[in-house]
Write an enzyme that holds these catalytic residues in place. Structure first.
Site, PDB file in Angstrom:
ATOM      1  N   SER A 228       3.616   0.011  -6.210  1.00 45.16           N
ATOM      2  CA  SER A 228       3.183   1.043  -7.153  1.00 45.16           C
ATOM      3  C   SER A 228       4.341   1.862  -7.702  1.00 45.16           C
ATOM      4  O   SER A 228       4.280   2.348  -8.832  1.00 45.16           O
ATOM      5  CB  SER A 228       2.161   1.967  -6.481  1.00 45.16           C
ATOM      6  OG  SER A 228       0.979   1.241  -6.197  1.00 45.16           O
TER       7      SER A 228
ATOM      8  N   PHE B 232      -4.798   4.662 -16.188  1.00 47.22           N
ATOM      9  CA  PHE B 232      -4.361   5.021 -14.845  1.00 47.22           C
ATOM     10  C   PHE B 232      -5.298   4.429 -13.805  1.00 47.22           C
ATOM     11  O   PHE B 232      -6.361   4.976 -13.524  1.00 47.22           O
ATOM     12  CB  PHE B 232      -4.297   6.545 -14.717  1.00 47.22           C
ATOM     13  CG  PHE B 232      -3.691   7.015 -13.432  1.00 47.22           C
ATOM     14  CD1 PHE B 232      -2.324   6.951 -13.234  1.00 47.22           C
ATOM     15  CD2 PHE B 232      -4.487   7.544 -12.429  1.00 47.22           C
ATOM     16  CE1 PHE B 232      -1.752   7.398 -12.058  1.00 47.22           C
ATOM     17  CE2 PHE B 232      -3.931   7.991 -11.242  1.00 47.22           C
ATOM     18  CZ  PHE B 232      -2.560   7.923 -11.057  1.00 47.22           C
TER      19      PHE B 232
ATOM     20  N   VAL C  12      -2.328   0.445  -5.629  1.00 45.46           N
ATOM     21  CA  VAL C  12      -3.017   1.140  -4.541  1.00 45.46           C
ATOM     22  C   VAL C  12      -1.974   1.573  -3.514  1.00 45.46           C
ATOM     23  O   VAL C  12      -1.089   0.811  -3.153  1.00 45.46           O
ATOM     24  CB  VAL C  12      -4.128   0.277  -3.903  1.00 45.46           C
ATOM     25  CG1 VAL C  12      -3.599  -1.018  -3.342  1.00 45.46           C
ATOM     26  CG2 VAL C  12      -4.886   1.042  -2.850  1.00 45.46           C
TER      27      VAL C  12
ATOM     28  N   HIS D  38       5.903   9.062   3.050  1.00 43.28           N
ATOM     29  CA  HIS D  38       6.103   8.016   2.041  1.00 43.28           C
ATOM     30  C   HIS D  38       4.959   7.996   1.021  1.00 43.28           C
ATOM     31  O   HIS D  38       5.188   7.875  -0.181  1.00 43.28           O
ATOM     32  CB  HIS D  38       6.217   6.655   2.744  1.00 43.28           C
ATOM     33  CG  HIS D  38       6.406   5.501   1.822  1.00 43.28           C
ATOM     34  ND1 HIS D  38       7.614   5.213   1.227  1.00 43.28           N
ATOM     35  CD2 HIS D  38       5.542   4.551   1.396  1.00 43.28           C
ATOM     36  CE1 HIS D  38       7.487   4.143   0.465  1.00 43.28           C
ATOM     37  NE2 HIS D  38       6.232   3.720   0.554  1.00 43.28           N
TER      38      HIS D  38
END
Length: 158
Positions: A57, A112, A79, A87
């Site tokens: 991502s 999005f 995802v 993180h």
């Protein structure tokens, strides 16, 4: 449920738009559902979209930016599932800010479709799979196309 109150978006006039999908490789089952939902929505609108895969991502914004050069809209799918370290926060913030910046700076809609979930069950519930309660891949594609159609209208000479 996050889908409560979601609008019905009609993208039937989207044929002829060039739309790209950029998708993360992490969490394959969830990603397969998101990509399938996006492709299905686009196909129903008469749009044949290419899918470009990225490692994760965090890499979505840079490839989305490149795709805006040749496309009317981009659908970004990924995802990130919370773990035991910060993180999650860094990747979610960077990807979200990056995708938003791409859309604003290029004037090209970016749908999005980045799931930011506490656990895998939440991601699966939003993945558009047969047992899912939501289809965020479809929603992201519909939003990108609908916004491209609005931009076409507001940018056309009057």
């Amino acid at each position: 449920m996050s889908g409560h109150g979601a609008p019905r978006i009609d993208i039937s006039e989207g044929g002829g738009l060039r739309v790209a999908v950029v998708a993360s490789r992490w969490h394959t089952v969830v990603m397969d559902g998101l990509v399938s939902g996006a492709r299905s929505a686009l196909a129903e609108a008469g749009i044949d979209a290419e899918v470009t895969w990225v490692p994760g991502s965090f890499e979505l914004p840079v490839v989305a930016a490149a795709l805006t050069e040749t496309h009317d809209a981009v659908v970004a799918l990924g995802v990130v599932i919370r773990g035991g370290t910060p993180h999650f926060d860094y990747v979610c913030a960077a990807a979200t800010e990056g995708l938003s910046r791409v859309a604003v700076e290029t004037g090209t809609p970016v749908g999005f479709g980045l799931l930011t979930c506490d656990d895998e069950a939440q991601a699966l519930a939003r993945a558009g799979l047969p047992d899912s309660s939501e289809d965020k891949g479809r929603e992201a594609a519909e939003a990108a196309v609908a916004t491209a159609l609005v931009l076409r209208e507001v940018r056309s000479p009057r």
